[in-house]
Design a protein around this motif. Structure first.
Motif, PDB file in Angstrom:
ATOM      1  N   ASN A   8       0.770  -1.299  -0.020  1.00 21.85           N
ATOM      2  CA  ASN A   8      -0.031   0.071  -0.069  1.00 21.85           C
ATOM      3  C   ASN A   8       0.632   1.277   0.172  1.00 21.85           C
ATOM      4  OD1 ASN A   8      -2.514  -1.396   0.030  1.00 21.85           O
ATOM      5  ND2 ASN A   8      -2.388  -1.674   2.409  1.00 21.85           N
ATOM      6  N   THR A   9       2.219   1.087   0.185  1.00 23.56           N
ATOM      7  CA  THR A   9       3.050   2.146   0.279  1.00 23.56           C
ATOM      8  C   THR A   9       3.112   3.000  -1.395  1.00 23.56           C
ATOM      9  OG1 THR A   9       4.331   1.262   2.087  1.00 23.56           O
ATOM     10  CG2 THR A   9       5.581   3.161   0.784  1.00 23.56           C
ATOM     11  N   PRO A  10       2.793   4.220  -1.295  1.00 21.47           N
ATOM     12  CA  PRO A  10       2.937   4.647  -2.760  1.00 21.47           C
ATOM     13  C   PRO A  10       4.416   4.442  -3.391  1.00 21.47           C
ATOM     14  CG  PRO A  10       2.243   6.280  -1.170  1.00 21.47           C
ATOM     15  CD  PRO A  10       2.484   5.209  -0.266  1.00 21.47           C
ATOM     16  N   GLY A  11       4.435   4.176  -4.577  1.00 22.18           N
ATOM     17  CA  GLY A  11       5.616   3.592  -5.311  1.00 22.18           C
ATOM     18  C   GLY A  11       6.377   2.350  -5.031  1.00 22.18           C
ATOM     19  N   ILE A  12       5.746   1.426  -4.084  1.00 25.30           N
ATOM     20  CA  ILE A  12       6.290   0.303  -3.769  1.00 25.30           C
ATOM     21  C   ILE A  12       6.363  -0.720  -4.980  1.00 25.30           C
ATOM     22  CG2 ILE A  12       4.465  -0.633  -2.729  1.00 25.30           C
ATOM     23  CD1 ILE A  12       8.231  -1.263  -1.693  1.00 25.30           C
ATOM     24  N   LEU A  13       5.375  -0.825  -5.658  1.00 26.95           N
ATOM     25  CA  LEU A  13       5.405  -1.932  -6.668  1.00 26.95           C
ATOM     26  C   LEU A  13       6.137  -1.381  -7.860  1.00 26.95           C
ATOM     27  CD1 LEU A  13       1.726  -2.789  -6.990  1.00 26.95           C
ATOM     28  CD2 LEU A  13       3.370  -3.765  -5.906  1.00 26.95           C
ATOM     29  N   LYS A  14       6.365  -0.113  -7.977  1.00 28.95           N
ATOM     30  CA  LYS A  14       7.385   0.716  -9.118  1.00 28.95           C
ATOM     31  C   LYS A  14       8.798   0.302  -8.768  1.00 28.95           C
ATOM     32  CE  LYS A  14       9.092   4.889 -10.895  1.00 28.95           C
ATOM     33  NZ  LYS A  14       9.156   6.352 -10.798  1.00 28.95           N
ATOM     34  N   ALA A  15       9.078   0.447  -7.352  1.00 26.03           N
ATOM     35  CA  ALA A  15      10.329   0.011  -6.637  1.00 26.03           C
ATOM     36  C   ALA A  15      10.499  -1.263  -6.922  1.00 26.03           C
ATOM     37  CB  ALA A  15      10.285   0.545  -5.468  1.00 26.03           C
ATOM     38  N   LEU A  16       9.812  -1.999  -6.515  1.00 23.87           N
ATOM     39  CA  LEU A  16       9.990  -3.744  -6.725  1.00 23.87           C
ATOM     40  C   LEU A  16      10.136  -4.173  -7.952  1.00 23.87           C
ATOM     41  CD1 LEU A  16       7.487  -5.009  -4.143  1.00 23.87           C
ATOM     42  CD2 LEU A  16       9.814  -5.308  -3.941  1.00 23.87           C
ATOM     43  N   ALA A  17       9.546  -3.231  -9.093  1.00 26.06           N
ATOM     44  CA  ALA A  17       9.745  -3.792 -10.378  1.00 26.06           C
ATOM     45  C   ALA A  17      11.068  -3.525 -11.062  1.00 26.06           C
ATOM     46  CB  ALA A  17       8.635  -3.084 -11.303  1.00 26.06           C
ATOM     47  N   GLY A  18      11.516  -2.409 -10.542  1.00 26.20           N
ATOM     48  CA  GLY A  18      13.135  -1.930 -10.666  1.00 26.20           C
ATOM     49  C   GLY A  18      14.152  -2.886 -10.248  1.00 26.20           C
ATOM     50  N   MET A  19      13.872  -3.701  -9.232  1.00 24.77           N
ATOM     51  CA  MET A  19      14.853  -4.673  -8.697  1.00 24.77           C
ATOM     52  C   MET A  19      15.241  -5.643  -9.601  1.00 24.77           C
ATOM     53  SD  MET A  19      15.386  -3.475  -5.613  1.00 24.77           S
ATOM     54  CE  MET A  19      15.025  -1.860  -6.230  1.00 24.77           C
ATOM     55  N   HIS A  20      16.704  -6.078  -9.574  1.00 24.10           N
ATOM     56  CA  HIS A  20      16.898  -7.129 -10.760  1.00 24.10           C
ATOM     57  C   HIS A  20      16.976  -8.458  -9.607  1.00 24.10           C
ATOM     58  CE1 HIS A  20      19.695  -3.946 -12.079  1.00 24.10           C
ATOM     59  NE2 HIS A  20      18.927  -4.241 -13.332  1.00 24.10           N
ATOM     60  N   HIS A  21      17.130  -8.456  -8.281  1.00 21.58           N
ATOM     61  CA  HIS A  21      17.021  -9.692  -7.471  1.00 21.58           C
ATOM     62  C   HIS A  21      16.233  -9.182  -6.215  1.00 21.58           C
ATOM     63  CE1 HIS A  21      19.403 -12.052 -10.012  1.00 21.58           C
ATOM     64  NE2 HIS A  21      20.452 -11.104 -10.163  1.00 21.58           N
ATOM     65  N   ILE A  22      15.134 -10.360  -5.756  1.00 22.78           N
ATOM     66  CA  ILE A  22      14.486  -9.927  -4.587  1.00 22.78           C
ATOM     67  C   ILE A  22      14.651 -11.324  -3.892  1.00 22.78           C
ATOM     68  CG2 ILE A  22      12.172  -9.664  -3.582  1.00 22.78           C
ATOM     69  CD1 ILE A  22      11.341  -8.246  -6.133  1.00 22.78           C
ATOM     70  N   PHE A  23      14.826 -11.032  -2.385  1.00 23.25           N
ATOM     71  CA  PHE A  23      15.062 -11.970  -1.670  1.00 23.25           C
ATOM     72  C   PHE A  23      14.322 -12.076  -0.523  1.00 23.25           C
ATOM     73  CE2 PHE A  23      19.002 -11.939  -3.887  1.00 23.25           C
ATOM     74  CZ  PHE A  23      19.245 -13.308  -4.066  1.00 23.25           C
ATOM     75  N   THR A  24      13.226 -13.060  -0.142  1.00 26.29           N
ATOM     76  CA  THR A  24      12.231 -12.902   0.989  1.00 26.29           C
ATOM     77  C   THR A  24      12.474 -13.922   1.745  1.00 26.29           C
ATOM     78  OG1 THR A  24      10.808 -12.055  -0.785  1.00 26.29           O
ATOM     79  CG2 THR A  24       9.921 -13.076   1.271  1.00 26.29           C
ATOM     80  N   PRO A  25      12.931 -13.360   3.304  1.00 21.90           N
ATOM     81  CA  PRO A  25      12.801 -14.586   4.305  1.00 21.90           C
ATOM     82  C   PRO A  25      11.591 -14.910   4.643  1.00 21.90           C
ATOM     83  CG  PRO A  25      13.318 -12.214   4.936  1.00 21.90           C
ATOM     84  CD  PRO A  25      13.239 -12.139   3.852  1.00 21.90           C
ATOM     85  N   ILE A  26      11.667 -16.177   5.177  1.00 22.76           N
ATOM     86  CA  ILE A  26      10.175 -16.939   5.664  1.00 22.76           C
ATOM     87  C   ILE A  26      10.539 -17.764   6.737  1.00 22.76           C
ATOM     88  CG2 ILE A  26       9.126 -16.806   3.019  1.00 22.76           C
ATOM     89  CD1 ILE A  26      10.047 -20.002   3.032  1.00 22.76           C
ATOM     90  N   THR A  27       9.526 -17.810   7.604  1.00 24.66           N
ATOM     91  CA  THR A  27       9.644 -18.815   8.807  1.00 24.66           C
ATOM     92  C   THR A  27       8.597 -19.827   8.860  1.00 24.66           C
ATOM     93  OG1 THR A  27       8.666 -17.011  10.133  1.00 24.66           O
ATOM     94  CG2 THR A  27      10.697 -16.933   9.973  1.00 24.66           C
ATOM     95  N   ALA A  28       8.618 -20.679   9.662  1.00 21.14           N
ATOM     96  CA  ALA A  28       7.593 -21.688   9.553  1.00 21.14           C
ATOM     97  C   ALA A  28       6.478 -21.091  10.532  1.00 21.14           C
ATOM     98  CB  ALA A  28       8.257 -23.152  10.208  1.00 21.14           C
TER      99      ALA A  28
END
Length: 255
Positions: free
Chosen positions: A122-142
């Motif tokens: 919901n943060t303004p511009g966040i989807l645009k910023a994510l689209a500009g990444m080359h690699h995204i790493f997402t930590p997950i927990t069980a």
């Protein structure tokens, strides 16, 4: 090291708070910049927390108060002859343009730009910023809430941004964090199967659970783990298998 390549844009990103995205940004940025010889800059867009900006202020104060860490930082500077990487505060909606401006005006060639992004779409511009990444790493927990939020977020990235929007994204990588090595829970097997069924990418390395991720250096400390000024101690990295994570991380981004 080929510094003629365009800098990589990388984000540790998640829709769930408290899973370690800012911590991993600091750990990996410090390892690359101080130990592996790459030139790094970090953009802190995580308003209003700005965790990394505040962390650097605390790190500077800690080094000045701790004679051992002060000597460690001095010896590091003399050995690698480079300053601490800069952490730049900026708004998410225009951070890509600011990063490009920074790269073009930097006196030294930048190899990797890390982005600490807000934890909500919901943060303004966040989807645009994510689209500009080359690699995204997402930590997950069980944890059910973490997994539900993460899988929805990751599918949004893959099904909407990567397919319907002009994007720079090459890889999206989930990885297990805070894994308890003493306990083998069926949840990991269930979630691993679900991740595979959804066609999402899961890293092989798993980062073990450690209080070090939540604990910065103390006044009398002689070792560093989470810091923006000094790379994590290699023995501490090995203890939680962060060293294996870094190896796989470098293989994925092909730096």
């Amino acid at each position: 090291m080929n510094t003629k390549k365009k800098p990589l844009f990388i984000a540790f990103s998640s829709q769930k708070g408290g899973v370690g995205k800012s911590t991993f940004t600091a750990l990996v940025a410090s390892t690359l910049h101080y130990r592996l010889g790459y030139n790094v800059v970090v953009f802190d867009t995580d308003f209003p927390q700005h965790s990394l900006t505040k962390m650097k202020v605390r790190d500077l104060a800690m080094v000045m108060e701790n004679e051992h860490l002060k000597k460690l930082a001095y010896n590091q500077f003399m050995a690698i002859n480079k300053k601490a990487y800069e952490i730049v505060q900026h708004k998410a909606d225009s951070v890509l343009e600011r990063a490009i401006e920074y790269i073009n005006t930097s006196a030294i060639p930048i190899d990797v730009v890390f982005f600490d992004l807000p934890g909500t779409v919901n943060t303004p511009g966040i989807l645009k910023a994510l689209a500009g990444m080359h690699h995204i790493f997402t930590p997950i927990t069980a944890d059910r809430l973490v997994m539900e939020s993460t899988l929805i977020f990751t599918q949004l990235l893959q099904d909407v941004i990567m397919k319907k929007v002009e994007t720079s994204i090459k890889t999206i990588n989930l990885f297990w964090n805070e894994v308890d090595g003493r306990e083998r829970t069926p949840l990991y097997d269930v979630y691993n199967q679900l991740i595979a069924q959804l066609g999402l990418s899961l890293m092989q390395s798993q980062v073990k659970n450690s209080t070090r991720f939540r604990k910065e250096s103390e006044n009398d400390s002689k070792t560093i783990f989470r810091s923006t000024l000094i790379p994590p101690d290699e023995r501490l990295m090995k203890a939680c298998q962060l060293d294996l994570f870094i190896t796989e991380f470098l293989k994925i981004i092909q730096l």
